[in-house]
Design a protein around this motif. Structure first.
Motif, PDB file in Angstrom:
ATOM      1  N   TRP A 162     -20.069  34.924 -21.340  1.00  0.00           N
ATOM      2  CA  TRP A 162     -20.112  33.492 -21.652  1.00  0.00           C
ATOM      3  C   TRP A 162     -19.615  32.620 -20.511  1.00  0.00           C
ATOM      4  CZ3 TRP A 162     -22.960  34.139 -25.636  1.00  0.00           C
ATOM      5  CH2 TRP A 162     -22.760  35.259 -26.458  1.00  0.00           C
ATOM      6  N   GLY A 163     -19.109  33.247 -19.464  1.00  0.00           N
ATOM      7  CA  GLY A 163     -18.559  32.480 -18.357  1.00  0.00           C
ATOM      8  C   GLY A 163     -17.211  31.865 -18.677  1.00  0.00           C
ATOM      9  N   LYS A 164     -16.587  32.323 -19.776  1.00  0.00           N
ATOM     10  CA  LYS A 164     -15.292  31.779 -20.200  1.00  0.00           C
ATOM     11  C   LYS A 164     -14.775  32.628 -21.356  1.00  0.00           C
ATOM     12  CE  LYS A 164     -17.635  28.618 -23.377  1.00  0.00           C
ATOM     13  NZ  LYS A 164     -17.927  27.209 -23.707  1.00  0.00           N
ATOM     14  N   GLU A 165     -13.510  32.453 -21.692  1.00  0.00           N
ATOM     15  CA  GLU A 165     -12.947  33.083 -22.882  1.00  0.00           C
ATOM     16  C   GLU A 165     -13.483  32.363 -24.117  1.00  0.00           C
ATOM     17  OE1 GLU A 165     -10.899  35.644 -23.124  1.00  0.00           O
ATOM     18  OE2 GLU A 165     -10.275  35.956 -21.037  1.00  0.00           O
ATOM     19  N   VAL A 166     -13.814  33.119 -25.154  1.00  0.00           N
ATOM     20  CA  VAL A 166     -14.252  32.525 -26.417  1.00  0.00           C
ATOM     21  C   VAL A 166     -13.433  33.128 -27.550  1.00  0.00           C
ATOM     22  CG1 VAL A 166     -16.591  32.066 -25.588  1.00  0.00           C
ATOM     23  CG2 VAL A 166     -16.112  34.221 -26.762  1.00  0.00           C
ATOM     24  N   THR A 167     -13.219  32.330 -28.586  1.00  0.00           N
ATOM     25  CA  THR A 167     -12.439  32.804 -29.729  1.00  0.00           C
ATOM     26  C   THR A 167     -13.270  32.816 -31.012  1.00  0.00           C
ATOM     27  OG1 THR A 167     -11.612  30.551 -30.127  1.00  0.00           O
ATOM     28  CG2 THR A 167     -10.269  31.999 -28.747  1.00  0.00           C
ATOM     29  N   ASP A 168     -14.481  32.277 -30.972  1.00  0.00           N
ATOM     30  CA  ASP A 168     -15.308  32.253 -32.163  1.00  0.00           C
ATOM     31  C   ASP A 168     -16.073  33.573 -32.298  1.00  0.00           C
ATOM     32  OD1 ASP A 168     -17.073  31.833 -30.058  1.00  0.00           O
ATOM     33  OD2 ASP A 168     -17.334  29.709 -30.509  1.00  0.00           O
TER      34      ASP A 168
ATOM     35  N   VAL B 142     -24.101  46.628 -35.258  1.00  0.00           N
ATOM     36  CA  VAL B 142     -23.495  45.357 -34.850  1.00  0.00           C
ATOM     37  C   VAL B 142     -22.614  45.598 -33.636  1.00  0.00           C
ATOM     38  CG1 VAL B 142     -21.991  43.444 -35.524  1.00  0.00           C
ATOM     39  CG2 VAL B 142     -23.517  44.478 -37.215  1.00  0.00           C
ATOM     40  N   GLU B 143     -22.831  44.794 -32.611  1.00  0.00           N
ATOM     41  CA  GLU B 143     -22.040  44.892 -31.378  1.00  0.00           C
ATOM     42  C   GLU B 143     -21.307  43.573 -31.187  1.00  0.00           C
ATOM     43  OE1 GLU B 143     -23.099  45.621 -26.684  1.00  0.00           O
ATOM     44  OE2 GLU B 143     -24.261  46.704 -28.207  1.00  0.00           O
ATOM     45  N   ARG B 144     -19.999  43.610 -31.251  1.00  0.00           N
ATOM     46  CA  ARG B 144     -19.196  42.391 -31.105  1.00  0.00           C
ATOM     47  C   ARG B 144     -19.158  41.953 -29.641  1.00  0.00           C
ATOM     48  NH1 ARG B 144     -18.573  40.203 -36.197  1.00  0.00           N
ATOM     49  NH2 ARG B 144     -18.411  41.939 -37.676  1.00  0.00           N
ATOM     50  N   LEU B 145     -19.368  40.661 -29.420  1.00  0.00           N
ATOM     51  CA  LEU B 145     -19.478  40.145 -28.055  1.00  0.00           C
ATOM     52  C   LEU B 145     -18.384  39.143 -27.703  1.00  0.00           C
ATOM     53  CD1 LEU B 145     -23.345  39.513 -27.935  1.00  0.00           C
ATOM     54  CD2 LEU B 145     -22.098  41.571 -27.232  1.00  0.00           C
ATOM     55  N   SER B 146     -17.587  38.729 -28.673  1.00  0.00           N
ATOM     56  CA  SER B 146     -16.568  37.707 -28.404  1.00  0.00           C
ATOM     57  C   SER B 146     -15.559  38.157 -27.362  1.00  0.00           C
ATOM     58  CB  SER B 146     -15.833  37.345 -29.698  1.00  0.00           C
ATOM     59  OG  SER B 146     -16.724  36.853 -30.663  1.00  0.00           O
ATOM     60  N   GLY B 147     -15.306  39.458 -27.297  1.00  0.00           N
ATOM     61  CA  GLY B 147     -14.276  39.957 -26.399  1.00  0.00           C
ATOM     62  C   GLY B 147     -14.722  40.173 -24.969  1.00  0.00           C
ATOM     63  N   ASP B 148     -15.928  39.747 -24.627  1.00  0.00           N
ATOM     64  CA  ASP B 148     -16.439  39.914 -23.264  1.00  0.00           C
ATOM     65  C   ASP B 148     -16.640  38.541 -22.631  1.00  0.00           C
ATOM     66  OD1 ASP B 148     -17.684  40.561 -20.909  1.00  0.00           O
ATOM     67  OD2 ASP B 148     -19.218  41.839 -21.811  1.00  0.00           O
ATOM     68  N   PRO B 149     -15.603  37.963 -22.014  1.00  0.00           N
ATOM     69  CA  PRO B 149     -15.710  36.608 -21.482  1.00  0.00           C
ATOM     70  C   PRO B 149     -16.736  36.467 -20.367  1.00  0.00           C
ATOM     71  CG  PRO B 149     -13.670  37.637 -20.746  1.00  0.00           C
ATOM     72  CD  PRO B 149     -14.270  38.537 -21.775  1.00  0.00           C
TER      73      PRO B 149
END
Length: 206
Positions: free
Chosen positions: A191-197, A181-188
Motif C-alpha cells: 500500500w506504500g504505507k502502514e494500514v490498520t483497516d 483468504v490471504e490477509r494483506l493489511s500486514g504488508d505495508p
C-alpha cells in the motif's frame, strides 16, 4: 470483529471515476510507480495467478496497473472499466502487450461468449449495489477449473465502506469449490504505507 460486522455489506456512494482518473495513479497501490510497491504486487499476482499463460479478465481495471503486471507475466489480459477516462489511460499503459481494454460495467462486462481462466477484481465489489449477483455472473464467465482472485477490504472509521472477508466468503460458498483468504493489511509495502483497516485477497477455485 462481530458476526454482525462480518455479514454487513456497505456499498460506496457514487463516484465520478472520470474525474478521478487524472490523479488515480498518484496513490501508491494504484499507479505502482514505486519499484518496491510494484514488485510486491507482482509477487502477489504471481502467487495468485496460474503458473502457465492464462486468459485473465481484469474487471474494474482502473488505469490498468494490475493488467500490466499480469501481461508482463505472460498472461493474456482482457481489462474492463466503466470510465472512458480510465480506459484511455489503461490502453496507453497496455499498448504493445497481449491485452485488450474494453469500456463497460464490471458487473456485466462486454465480453460476449468469451470465457476466462481467471476473474481478477481489485476494490470493485464494494462499489456495486448487488455483489452477490455480480459474483454469480462472473462465475459464468469462468472456464472449468478457473478461479476468482478478489482483492477487497473495509475502509474508514466513522462510516466504513467495503466487504468484510467473512461476508465475501459466504457469498462465494455456493459458487466455488475451494476458498482461500490471504490477509494483506500486514504488508505495508503493498500500500506504500502502514494500514490498520481490513484488506485481504480471496483466491477461489471453481
Amino acid at each position: 470483529m462481530t458476526d454482525e460486522h462480518e455479514h454487513t455489506v456497505t456499498t460506496a456512494p457514487p463516484v465520478d471515476w472520470d474525474a478521478q482518473a487524472a490523479g488515480f495513479d498518484a496513490e501508491p497501490d494504484h499507479g505502482l510507480r514505486d519499484p518496491e510497491v510494484r514488485a510486491a504486487w507482482a509477487a502477489r499476482l504471481r502467487s495468485w495467478l496460474p503458473a502457465h499463460p492464462a486468459d485473465v479478465l481484469d474487471l474494474g481495471c482502473g488505469t490498468g496497473s494490475l493488467s500490466l503486471l499480469a501481461a508482463g507475466q505472460g498472461h493474456r489480459v482482457t481489462a474492463v472499466d466503466l470510465s472512458p477516462a480510465m480506459v484511455e489511460r489503461a490502453r496507453a499503459k497496455l499498448a504493445g502487450r497481449r491485452a485488450e481494454v474494453l469500456c463497460g460495467p464490471a458487473e456485466a462486462p462486454p465480453v460476449g461468449e468469451l470465457r476466462f481462466d481467471v476473474v481478477l477484481v481489485r476494490h470493485v465489489l464494494w462499489t456495486l449495489p448487488d455483489p452477490a449477483r455480480a459474483l454469480r455472473h462472473w462465475r459464468d464467465l469462468l472456464r472449468p477449473h478457473g478461479r476468482f482472485v478478489l482483492v477487497e477490504g473495509v475502509w474508514g472509521t466513522l462510516h466504513p465502506v467495503g466487504i468484510p472477508a467473512g461476508r465475501l466468503t459466504a457469498l462465494l460458498a455456493s459458487l466455488t469449490a475451494d476458498v482461500r483468504v490471504e490477509r494483506l493489511s500486514g504488508d505495508p509495502v503493498l500500500w506504500g504505507k502502514e494500514v490498520t483497516d481490513e484488506r485481504y485477497a480471496v483466491v477461489a477455485a471453481v
